[in-house]
Design an enzyme around this catalytic site. Structure first.
Site, short mmCIF file in Angstrom:
data_model
loop_
_atom_site.label_atom_id
_atom_site.label_comp_id
_atom_site.label_asym_id
_atom_site.label_seq_id
_atom_site.Cartn_x
_atom_site.Cartn_y
_atom_site.Cartn_z
N PHE A 63 -40.17 55.75 70.63
CA PHE A 63 -39.79 56.08 69.26
C PHE A 63 -39.30 57.51 69.06
O PHE A 63 -38.78 57.84 68.01
CB PHE A 63 -40.91 55.76 68.26
CG PHE A 63 -41.30 54.32 68.24
CD1 PHE A 63 -40.47 53.37 67.65
CD2 PHE A 63 -42.47 53.89 68.84
CE1 PHE A 63 -40.81 52.04 67.63
CE2 PHE A 63 -42.82 52.55 68.84
CZ PHE A 63 -41.98 51.61 68.23
N HIS A 79 -42.94 45.61 63.84
CA HIS A 79 -42.18 46.74 64.38
C HIS A 79 -41.68 47.61 63.21
O HIS A 79 -41.39 47.08 62.14
CB HIS A 79 -41.01 46.20 65.20
CG HIS A 79 -40.34 47.21 66.05
ND1 HIS A 79 -39.38 48.06 65.56
CD2 HIS A 79 -40.51 47.52 67.35
CE1 HIS A 79 -38.97 48.86 66.53
NE2 HIS A 79 -39.65 48.55 67.63
N ASP A 117 -38.78 49.03 74.29
CA ASP A 117 -37.93 49.65 75.30
C ASP A 117 -37.22 50.86 74.69
O ASP A 117 -37.23 51.03 73.48
CB ASP A 117 -36.95 48.65 75.93
CG ASP A 117 -36.07 47.92 74.94
OD1 ASP A 117 -36.11 48.23 73.73
OD2 ASP A 117 -35.32 47.03 75.37
N TYR A 162 -34.45 53.68 73.30
CA TYR A 162 -33.21 53.61 72.54
C TYR A 162 -32.07 53.40 73.52
O TYR A 162 -32.07 53.93 74.63
CB TYR A 162 -32.99 54.90 71.75
CG TYR A 162 -34.02 55.14 70.67
CD1 TYR A 162 -34.16 54.25 69.61
CD2 TYR A 162 -34.85 56.25 70.71
CE1 TYR A 162 -35.10 54.46 68.61
CE2 TYR A 162 -35.79 56.48 69.71
CZ TYR A 162 -35.91 55.58 68.68
OH TYR A 162 -36.84 55.80 67.70
#
Length: 184
Positions: free
Chosen positions: A41, A151, A28, A30
């Protein structure tokens, strides 16, 4: 709600379906002010590079030793080369990661992943993190290249992401398929 409304679908604005070669699937956006730009990202120019993105850039450098660390966290340059930077959830409440999980975004983004899998050939899917790795069931592994790892967050990057050579493997596959590699 984060991303800003104008940025929610940015990943589709920068990466055309016809040029699509790679899908990087995030969880999802930031959840802090001015960080989310609609590309997983990525952050807008001038915003401090978040820790997950720093680890992504470290891994790019692990793959291609001659790279320098970028001064911007914007990944638009990747997107226009054919990298779809898609989060599985496209919005989040300020300060609350995962807050819009199970609100309907997964239905939409799962459909996008299925369409890509069904309509395209030889796409590289980069699935980072436990929640996103489960999306492999939406992808025809006979027609696409799927790379899964932890991740890039500082909490999990050392459990597979760092050292995984995902960017190098992606470019090797693209070359093998007769496609231009990504300039990471």
């Amino acid at each position: 709600m984060f991303s800003r409304k104008k940025n929610i679908f940015s990943s589709f604005n920068y990466c055309s379906f016809s040029k699509l070669k790679v899908v990087i699937l995030g969880q999802d956006p930031y959840y802090k002010d001015n960080k989310a730009d609609g590309l997983s990202f990525s952050v807008p120019d001038g915003v401090e590079i978040p820790p997950s993105l720093k680890n992504i850039f470290i891994e790019v450098n692990n793959c291609f030793q001659n790279k320098s660390f970028p001064i911007s966290g914007s990944l638009i340059f990747w997107a226009i080369q054919g990298v779809l930077l898609l989060n599985s959830i496209l919005t989040v409440r300020k300060g609350l990661p995962g807050s819009h999980r199970n609100k309907g975004w997964e239905i939409f983004t799962n459909k996008i992943i299925r369409i890509i899998s069904d309509k395209k050939k030889h796409i590289v899917f980069l699935l980072w993190g436990e929640l996103v790795k489960k999306k492999d069931s939406l992808i025809d592994f006979n027609n696409h290249y799927i790379l899964k790892t932890s991740h890039p967050s500082p909490l999990s990057a050392n459990f597979g992401f760092l050292g995984s050579k995902q960017f190098l493997k992606t470019n090797q596959f693209l070359k093998k398929m007769g496609k231009r590699p990504i300039m990471w």
